[in-house]
Design a protein around this motif. Structure first.
Motif, PDB file in Angstrom:
ATOM      1  N   ASN A 198       0.819  -1.210   0.000  1.00 56.21           N
ATOM      2  CA  ASN A 198       0.000   0.000   0.000  1.00 56.21           C
ATOM      3  C   ASN A 198       0.853   1.259   0.000  1.00 56.21           C
ATOM      4  OD1 ASN A 198      -2.458  -1.331  -0.071  1.00 56.21           O
ATOM      5  ND2 ASN A 198      -2.516  -1.546   2.168  1.00 56.21           N
ATOM      6  N   GLN A 199       1.941   1.204   0.832  1.00 56.96           N
ATOM      7  CA  GLN A 199       2.805   2.393   0.894  1.00 56.96           C
ATOM      8  C   GLN A 199       3.552   2.614  -0.425  1.00 56.96           C
ATOM      9  OE1 GLN A 199       4.789   1.292   4.707  1.00 56.96           O
ATOM     10  NE2 GLN A 199       4.299   3.382   5.305  1.00 56.96           N
ATOM     11  N   ASN A 216       2.502  -8.833  -6.380  1.00 58.92           N
ATOM     12  CA  ASN A 216       1.930  -9.226  -5.089  1.00 58.92           C
ATOM     13  C   ASN A 216       0.413  -9.122  -5.023  1.00 58.92           C
ATOM     14  OD1 ASN A 216       4.326  -9.605  -3.019  1.00 58.92           O
ATOM     15  ND2 ASN A 216       4.877  -7.902  -4.365  1.00 58.92           N
ATOM     16  N   LEU A 217      -0.271  -9.022  -6.223  1.00 53.24           N
ATOM     17  CA  LEU A 217      -1.726  -8.923  -6.224  1.00 53.24           C
ATOM     18  C   LEU A 217      -2.397 -10.167  -5.634  1.00 53.24           C
ATOM     19  CD1 LEU A 217      -2.446  -7.239  -9.701  1.00 53.24           C
ATOM     20  CD2 LEU A 217      -2.607  -6.222  -7.420  1.00 53.24           C
ATOM     21  N   ASN A 218      -1.732 -11.316  -5.809  1.00 49.04           N
ATOM     22  CA  ASN A 218      -2.354 -12.546  -5.329  1.00 49.04           C
ATOM     23  C   ASN A 218      -2.573 -12.546  -3.806  1.00 49.04           C
ATOM     24  OD1 ASN A 218       0.318 -12.665  -4.710  1.00 49.04           O
ATOM     25  ND2 ASN A 218       0.661 -14.738  -5.491  1.00 49.04           N
ATOM     26  N   GLN A 219      -1.903 -11.625  -3.065  1.00 48.11           N
ATOM     27  CA  GLN A 219      -2.104 -11.565  -1.613  1.00 48.11           C
ATOM     28  C   GLN A 219      -3.498 -11.016  -1.281  1.00 48.11           C
ATOM     29  OE1 GLN A 219       1.122 -10.683   1.122  1.00 48.11           O
ATOM     30  NE2 GLN A 219       2.330  -9.961  -0.647  1.00 48.11           N
ATOM     31  N   TYR A 220      -4.153 -10.412  -2.267  1.00 49.50           N
ATOM     32  CA  TYR A 220      -5.497  -9.863  -2.040  1.00 49.50           C
ATOM     33  C   TYR A 220      -6.593 -10.879  -2.374  1.00 49.50           C
ATOM     34  CZ  TYR A 220      -3.252  -5.340  -1.503  1.00 49.50           C
ATOM     35  OH  TYR A 220      -2.472  -4.300  -1.064  1.00 49.50           O
ATOM     36  N   GLY A 221      -6.188 -12.033  -2.887  1.00 47.88           N
ATOM     37  CA  GLY A 221      -7.174 -13.052  -3.228  1.00 47.88           C
ATOM     38  C   GLY A 221      -8.099 -12.581  -4.343  1.00 47.88           C
ATOM     39  N   ILE A 224      -8.986  -2.989  -7.563  1.00 48.44           N
ATOM     40  CA  ILE A 224      -9.338  -1.791  -8.328  1.00 48.44           C
ATOM     41  C   ILE A 224      -8.810  -0.549  -7.627  1.00 48.44           C
ATOM     42  CG2 ILE A 224     -11.289  -0.357  -9.080  1.00 48.44           C
ATOM     43  CD1 ILE A 224     -12.850  -2.965  -9.550  1.00 48.44           C
ATOM     44  N   SER A 225      -8.997  -0.518  -6.305  1.00 42.17           N
ATOM     45  CA  SER A 225      -8.544   0.630  -5.520  1.00 42.17           C
ATOM     46  C   SER A 225      -7.043   0.804  -5.653  1.00 42.17           C
ATOM     47  CB  SER A 225      -8.949   0.446  -4.049  1.00 42.17           C
ATOM     48  OG  SER A 225      -8.456   1.494  -3.264  1.00 42.17           O
ATOM     49  N   LEU A 226      -6.319  -0.296  -5.622  1.00 45.12           N
ATOM     50  CA  LEU A 226      -4.858  -0.256  -5.721  1.00 45.12           C
ATOM     51  C   LEU A 226      -4.444   0.225  -7.129  1.00 45.12           C
ATOM     52  CD1 LEU A 226      -2.322  -0.984  -4.044  1.00 45.12           C
ATOM     53  CD2 LEU A 226      -2.389  -3.246  -5.106  1.00 45.12           C
ATOM     54  N   LEU A 227      -5.115  -0.290  -8.193  1.00 49.13           N
ATOM     55  CA  LEU A 227      -4.726   0.052  -9.559  1.00 49.13           C
ATOM     56  C   LEU A 227      -5.089   1.500  -9.913  1.00 49.13           C
ATOM     57  CD1 LEU A 227      -5.751  -3.233 -11.433  1.00 49.13           C
ATOM     58  CD2 LEU A 227      -3.436  -2.441 -10.855  1.00 49.13           C
ATOM     59  N   LEU A 228      -6.109   2.045  -9.287  1.00 52.33           N
ATOM     60  CA  LEU A 228      -6.512   3.424  -9.559  1.00 52.33           C
ATOM     61  C   LEU A 228      -5.362   4.402  -9.307  1.00 52.33           C
ATOM     62  CD1 LEU A 228     -10.137   3.534  -8.107  1.00 52.33           C
ATOM     63  CD2 LEU A 228      -9.447   3.853 -10.513  1.00 52.33           C
TER      64      LEU A 228
END
Length: 827
Positions: free
Chosen positions: A733-734, A750-755, A762-766
């Motif tokens: 996140n940081q 590391n997207l797979n850690q979000y299941g 979406i929030s992360l990619l924005l």
């Protein structure tokens, strides 16, 4: 009162008459003269007519007494029955001439054996003579005197065994009372403590008074026995001394290395001087006969074959003596013990046969009846009369201290004054027996000083042993008074002094005792020595001297623990003392002392490792030590040791970082026993980043961003793919807050850690849409918007990672690379 007086007059007159008659019976009196004032008369009569002559006057006295009973006691002591005839005649005449109706009655208190002198029928004479015989049950007999003695002497602590012996010889209560009276006089006058010995002698005195006078003067049976006992002991000693001399001579003359050498020696002594050693050996198994001198009791020449001679006890004993040194010393020690046993023999050990043999030469034995002889033996063999019997009942007119000393010794007292001043010690010493020196009461400063000055080593050793065995404090007190004698006493005791520290009162003797190991290394002695030093305020004065000596380490430890002083590590102190300094924090805290300890204890061989003491010292003084500490091996050990505290480790590695020492790789993680120490390295930035470090941080629920700078972390994460590890979500996140190509790559990995949490993805990619159009396309695919699946996505690592994630989570069915230029996605 008148009745009593009259009775007394009658008794007295009767006694006077009889004694007068008995006295006159020894003389032939034909004439005597009576005179009363102016009247006198000469009488010439035979002795037997005197009683008849004055019978009227005697009757007159009795009649005017106004009594009618006469009791006569102890008349049998005269051992004649004539008196009874006269008294019976008097009794008859009194009754014939009596004007009263009451008849005179004579009552006799006598023993039955008074009539033993009658030649005719004793029993008939006895019953005919008296009108009535009333038996009297004895008050004291040999069967009940035990209880009477016990009762009379119940407060004197008399041995039951002694009472048992004497009760067999005492059958008269008057005798018993007199023994009691004399015992009291002797006891009070002589202040005797051994009541058994006094009671035995006083009883013997009363039972056999004629023998006691000689006994009291060291004569008679006792004197003879004493001389014979000493003579017999001297003979035994002379025989053993002669045996010792013969043994030593035989050993010296017969030393050989083998049976053959001894045989050759015997042949040579028997006159075969022409034979060489080899000749003698060659004849050993022949049948030839030789003249050999081998009789132990004589020098007679005997003819013997050599092989037969070798089987004789004589040769076998000599062989053992000649070739076995242990056998020789065993025999020598046995004879020495026998000699000591003779010196220790007491009268009490005498046998019945020896008693008879030793006393038969005494003229007094002939005078003494068998019962008296038996009583004396019983008292001696049971220890109630011993070698010191003269000291018990004779008043001493010499130095009263000498008497007190001897009595304490004879009575085996355990409460004596060591400082009792003695005189004429040479004479006093001559009266002592070897066994006396095993008694507590032998301990006396004057006596010990005398033996020390006259170099009587064997006696001194015995006194030293008695002092140490009884834990009396005698030696310690003597040395306090005579400190210059310490070295001499220690030499005599063969450096085996075992003093008790609790009895020592002076610093001088305490220090000599400590420095020479002249006390047992016990916990109590160490405590007592420490207490003495502390209470006398001499700790600072004596501590360094003791620490640098070879004094017991147990004492050094106690003194170090009590000291307030701190030391530097120095070669002046042995390693054990250095360890104690560290144990009790008595070492100045600095890196120099730390390094000296490491060098002294070889802690860096083969690789450095903290021991308990060094770790304890370091934990207390790490601030001062770490300032100069640059040896990385020591820091390595700090991380690996559970003995070093986290705080000491943290502060020390601060200095480590300032010294510019290298960072640690991830291998240190498996070598440390505590995660906290790894965290110290992470916090200080002293841990190189790799896959194992990332995994360690993740497993311990920590964030990478907490330990590494952002730019360094981004660079490292992009540079290397950590396929086996996951970046924590906080770090992701940081990182996504600073969107760029590098952070986009890291997030994609590391997207797979979000299941399957689409909203979070979406929030992360924005965060990356402004910079990367591909991020907007992926969001449309996730939202399933119209035309999203006809999008062309760039061919790069980030998009590949995202598409792989989407396929794995079934957001898309598949994707493919077109012309190596772009990716397309299937719904």
């Amino acid at each position: 009162m008148n009745t009593y007086v009259n009775f007394f007059i009658v008794s007295f007159l009767t006694f006077l008459i009889w004694n007068t008659w008995s006295f006159l019976g020894h003389f032939q009196i034909h004439k005597f003269k009576l005179s009363f004032k102016t009247i006198s008369a000469d009488i010439t009569l035979p002795n037997e007519d005197l009683f008849e002559k004055y019978i009227d006057e005697i009757i007159y006295i009795f009649q005017h007494s106004k009594k009618h009973i006469l009791i006569l006691e102890d008349i049998d002591r005269f051992e004649k029955i004539d008196i009874f005839q006269k008294l019976r005649e008097l009794n008859i005449k009194l009754n014939i001439n009596s004007k009263s109706k009451k008849q005179w009655k004579f009552i006799y208190l006598i023993k039955d054996d008074i009539f033993d002198s009658v030649v005719s029928d004793k029993a008939l004479t006895r019953v005919k003579f008296f009108d009535l015989i009333i038996p009297v049950i004895p008050f004291v007999t040999r069967s009940n005197s035990y209880m009477k003695i016990e009762d009379l002497f119940k407060n004197q602590n008399i041995s039951p065994r002694l009472v048992d012996i004497l009760s067999n010889y005492i059958d008269d209560y008057r005798l018993l009372l007199n023994i009691k009276n004399e015992f009291t006089v002797f006891f009070n006058r002589l202040e005797i403590k051994d009541t058994d010995k006094l009671f035995a002698l006083i009883s013997y005195k009363n039972i056999y008074p004629d023998q006691f006078d000689e006994l009291q003067n060291g004569e008679g049976v006792m004197g003879t026995f004493s001389l014979e006992f000493k003579k017999e002991s001297n003979i035994k000693k002379e025989n053993i001394v002669a045996d010792i001399k013969r043994l030593k001579q035989s050993y010296k003359q017969n030393m050989a290395n083998s049976e053959d050498e001894l045989l050759a020696l015997e042949m040579f002594r028997s006159g075969y001087k022409g034979y060489s050693f080899n000749n003698v050996i060659s004849y050993k198994n022949t049948s030839s006969s030789f003249n050999l001198l081998y009789s132990e009791d004589s020098n007679d020449t005997q003819v013997q074959k050599i092989n037969e001679f070798m089987e004789t006890d004589y040769f076998q004993k000599k062989l053992a003596l000649a070739t076995d040194e242990a056998h020789y010393y065993e025999q020598l020690n046995d004879l020495g013990e026998q000699l000591e046993n003779i010196d220790s023999e007491r009268w009490q050990s005498i046998s019945r046969d020896e008693w008879g043999t030793m006393t038969k030469s005494s003229d007094n034995v002939q005078k003494m009846n068998e019962e008296g002889h038996n009583l004396l033996f019983s008292l001696i063999s049971n220890g109630f009369i011993d070698e010191h019997y003269l000291e018990v009942v004779n008043k001493y007119y010499g130095n009263i201290n000498n008497l007190t000393f001897k009595r304490n010794l004879f009575e085996k007292q355990n409460d004596v004054d060591f400082n009792l001043s003695l005189s004429d010690i040479e004479r006093l010493s001559s009266t002592l027996y070897k066994q006396d020196f095993d008694e507590y009461a032998i301990l006396n400063f004057s006596l010990f000083k005398y033996y020390l000055e006259t170099n009587q080593t064997s006696i001194l050793l015995q006194m030293i042993d008695t002092s140490q065995k009884t834990e009396s404090g005698f030696l310690e007190n003597y040395l306090d008074l005579n400190p210059t004698d310490f070295a001499k006493i220690r030499k005599i005791s063969l450096d085996k002094l075992c003093l008790s520290i609790s009895h020592i009162k002076t610093t001088n003797i305490l220090m000599q005792t400590i420095m020479t190991h002249s006390f047992p290394d016990t916990e109590q002695n160490v405590i007592d020595a420490t207490t003495f030093i502390v209470e006398h305020d001499i700790l600072n004065e004596v501590l360094e001297e003791i620490l640098k000596s070879d004094a017991y380490i147990s004492l050094k430890e106690q003194l170090i623990s009590k000291s307030n002083k701190k030391y530097d590590v120095s070669d002046d102190f042995i390693p054990d003392v250095i360890r104690l300094f560290f144990k009790y924090d008595k070492i100045v805290g600095n890196v120099e002392n730390f390094n000296k300890y490491v060098e002294m204890m070889d802690l860096n061989e083969p690789s450095f490792k903290f021991d308990n003491l060094l770790a304890q010292y370091f934990n207390k003084h790490y601030e001062d030590i770490s300032l100069g500490l640059t040896d990385k091996e020591i820091f390595d050990s700090m991380l690996k040791s559970s003995l070093i505290t986290d705080e000491a480790c943290r502060r020390s590695f601060n200095q480590y970082k300032k010294h510019g020492l290298p960072s640690y790789d991830s291998s240190i993680i498996n070598e440390t026993e505590s995660n906290s120490k790894v965290n110290v390295l992470l916090e200080l930035g002293l841990m190189q980043f790799d896959n194992d470090v990332l995994e360690y941080i993740n497993e311990n629920n920590n964030s990478l961003i907490n330990y590494y700078k952002f730019d360094f972390l981004i660079s490292e994460l992009v540079k290397t793919k950590y396929e086996n590890s996951k970046i924590d979500l906080q770090t992701i996140n940081q990182i996504s807050d600073f969107p760029d190509l590098e952070s986009f790559v890291i997030v994609s990995r590391n997207l797979n850690q979000y299941g399957s949490e689409k909203e979070k993805i979406i929030s992360l990619l924005l965060k990356f849409t402004d910079m990367f159009d591909d991020a907007r396309k992926v969001i449309k695919i996730l939202e399933n918007k119209k035309g999203a699946f006809q999008s062309h996505l760039s061919n790069n690592e980030a998009i590949l990672n995202i598409l792989t994630y989407l396929k794995d989570t079934n957001f898309v069915s598949d994707f493919q690379l077109v012309d190596d230029k772009y990716f397309t996605v299937k719904k």
